[in-house]
Each structure stands twice: as C-alpha cells, then as structure tokens.
Design an enzyme around this catalytic site. Structure first.
Site, mmCIF file in Angstrom:
data_model
loop_
_atom_site.group_PDB
_atom_site.id
_atom_site.type_symbol
_atom_site.label_atom_id
_atom_site.label_comp_id
_atom_site.label_asym_id
_atom_site.label_seq_id
_atom_site.Cartn_x
_atom_site.Cartn_y
_atom_site.Cartn_z
ATOM 1 N N LYS A 1 23.837 9.876 14.135
ATOM 2 C CA LYS A 1 25.097 10.539 14.495
ATOM 3 C C LYS A 1 25.429 10.315 15.970
ATOM 4 O O LYS A 1 26.577 10.020 16.337
ATOM 5 C CB LYS A 1 24.982 12.039 14.196
ATOM 6 N N LYS B 1 29.288 15.609 26.046
ATOM 7 C CA LYS B 1 27.992 16.121 25.585
ATOM 8 C C LYS B 1 27.283 15.092 24.712
ATOM 9 O O LYS B 1 26.098 14.801 24.896
ATOM 10 C CB LYS B 1 28.211 17.435 24.835
#
Length: 287
Positions: A170, A239
């Site tokens: 991911k 992030k």
C-alpha cells in the site's frame, strides 16, 4: 448475518460500515465524534459506547488515520487485554511496516488475531463496495474475514502471512501515485507554457499512453485546478510519502524522486494546502 464492528467512521470508514449493513450484517460502530455514528445508527447499526465494547465483536474492522491513532487506540491503551480471545482485528489503515509488526506481536500476546488490509480506492469506490483490498496475515484468519472483505471490495489480494507485507505494498502504491502527480504537474506546466490546452493534453495522454484511474483522475484535477473537495489530503499524502522513505531507508535503498517529493509536499503544506487534495502538489510547479 454475522457480527462485525467498525471503528473509525471517517470518509472511508463510514461507507465501509454502510455497505456491511446493506449486506445484512449485524454492525457495531464506534467513532470519536458522534455525528457519523448517529447517522449509521439511524441506518440500523448498533453504537458501541467505547472501543472495548466494540472489540467484543468477533471481527473488528478499523480505519484510523495513522500510526499514532492506531497505537493509541489498540496497542498502548490496554484494550487488547480486555478483548475476548479469538477476536480478529482487521486494520484497514495505511500504517508503517514497523507499526504493523508491533501490532501483530501485541495482538498475538493477547490471543487476538491481527490482519492488515489497507485498500486502494477513493471514497466513491468505497461507496460502491469496489475497493481493492491488500491483505496479509495468517491464512486461517484471512479465510475467516474474507466474507466481509468481499462486501467492501471487488478483489482481495493476498500478499503474505505477515501483516507488514500488505502495508508495504500500500505504501509503495501511494508513493507511485505521488510520483505520477508530480510528473503530470511538470508535463502540464511545460505544455501550458507552449500554449497547449492542458485539458486536451490530459485527454490525449490518458486515451493513449497512460490509460487508467490515476492519470485520468489526477490529470483532470490538475488541468482544471480542482482540489476540493479532497479525496485524499496533502497532509495524508506527506504522511504516506514519509512511510515510503522510512521503509526504503530501513533497506538502505535510495528513493531520489521521493526526496524531491518530500520538498514538494513540505512546500505545499507551508503554502496552506494541507487540506486540499494531494493533487495540489502540481501547483508547486511553475505554470
């Protein structure tokens, strides 16, 4: 009908919970703020008064924002010590590989199953129940939660028996999306400088060389300078970029484009664009 809890009812968690309800499952929900939980309760979900109460469900999905939120809610709170043995926690969030390893170990200490299942797909895809689910964990646990994953996604990709294997895929997927956004911004800038219509450029490129949702979706956003409402914010993009950089550093693998993107994201956020869609990093390119 089976029992499942959903913890974290943000932009992605809420449609996931709603689809589980529509599929006929008995759904328990918990969220830090009341409004989304109230909305789902009106649709038939049962509200949990606390995370420990939600963790009494045999299967628990969570969709929280980052490592800190996951650690505070599940790992450092003591909630796992009060969770019935045999419960399976499916973490749908994009978290670091270090956090995934730590979470797996702490869950195992308390006899609680742990599966990592981050997803590809923005909010409309979640609403349609068509997410791509990246799953990793013990095969028996994956088999147990697969019926729920089938509700929220069009396909489950089983990527290994260690949770961090799903998270690294991911993270890398989001890293490549950021690279695509940056390259699109560069191409649009140069084309506009030459007097070429950016909308036509994007249509040409996505109809020929680069078909697919990333170039098509983000290309049109960049051409139209349309960054609200945000499907995925610049703050979250930074992030996830840092997760990719940290993972690469752990393997002593350089990511030169990643270092460029670090500067681009920092500049975009310094310019007040943290809550815009992360496609807005294209605006850091002179146009």
């Amino acid at each position: 009908m089976s029992g499942i809890a959903v913890i974290g009812l943000g932009a992605m968690g809420k449609p996931i919970a709603r689809n589980l309800l529509k599929a006929g499952h008995d759904v328990v929900v918990w969220n830090r703020s009341d409004e989304p939980a109230d909305e789902l309760a009106a649709a038939g979900a049962r509200r949990a008064a606390s995370v420990p109460e939600a963790m009494r469900s045999p299967v628990v999905f969570s969709m929280l924002s980052d490592d800190r939120a996951v650690a505070e809610t599940f790992i450092d709170s003591g909630v796992l010590a009060r969770t019935p043995g045999g419960t399976v926690h499916v973490n749908l969030a994009t978290v670091s590989t270090d956090l995934a390893r730590r979470a797996g170990a702490v869950h195992a200490e308390h006899g609680v199953g742990y599966v990592a299942a981050p997803v590809f797909g923005r909010v409309p895809v979640a609403e349609a129940g068509a997410l791509n689910v990246l799953a990793a964990g013990e095969p028996a646990l994956l088999d147990r939660v697969q019926p729920f994953l089938d509700v929220i996604g069009s396909r489950t990709w089983r990527l290994g028996d260690r949770p961090e294997q799903a998270n690294i895929v991911k993270i890398l997927g989001n890293y490549l999306i950021a690279c695509a956004i940056q390259s699109l911004g560069e191409a649009v800038s140069v084309a506009e400088g030459a007097g070429v219509d950016s909308g036509q450029l994007v249509e040409l490129l996505t109809s020929t060389l680069f078909p697919g949702p990333v170039y098509t979706g983000y290309g049109s956003m960049i051409a139209e300078r349309r960054y609200q409402p945000a499907g995925f914010t610049t703050d979250l993009g930074r992030k996830d970029l840092h997760l990719a950089l940290d993972a690469a550093t752990g393997q002593d693998i350089p990511l030169p484009i990643g270092e460029l993107l670090r500067t681009v994201f920092d500049e975009a956020i310094a310019d007040g664009r943290g809550t815009d869609d992360w496609a807005v990093i294209a605006e850091q390119q002179p146009r």
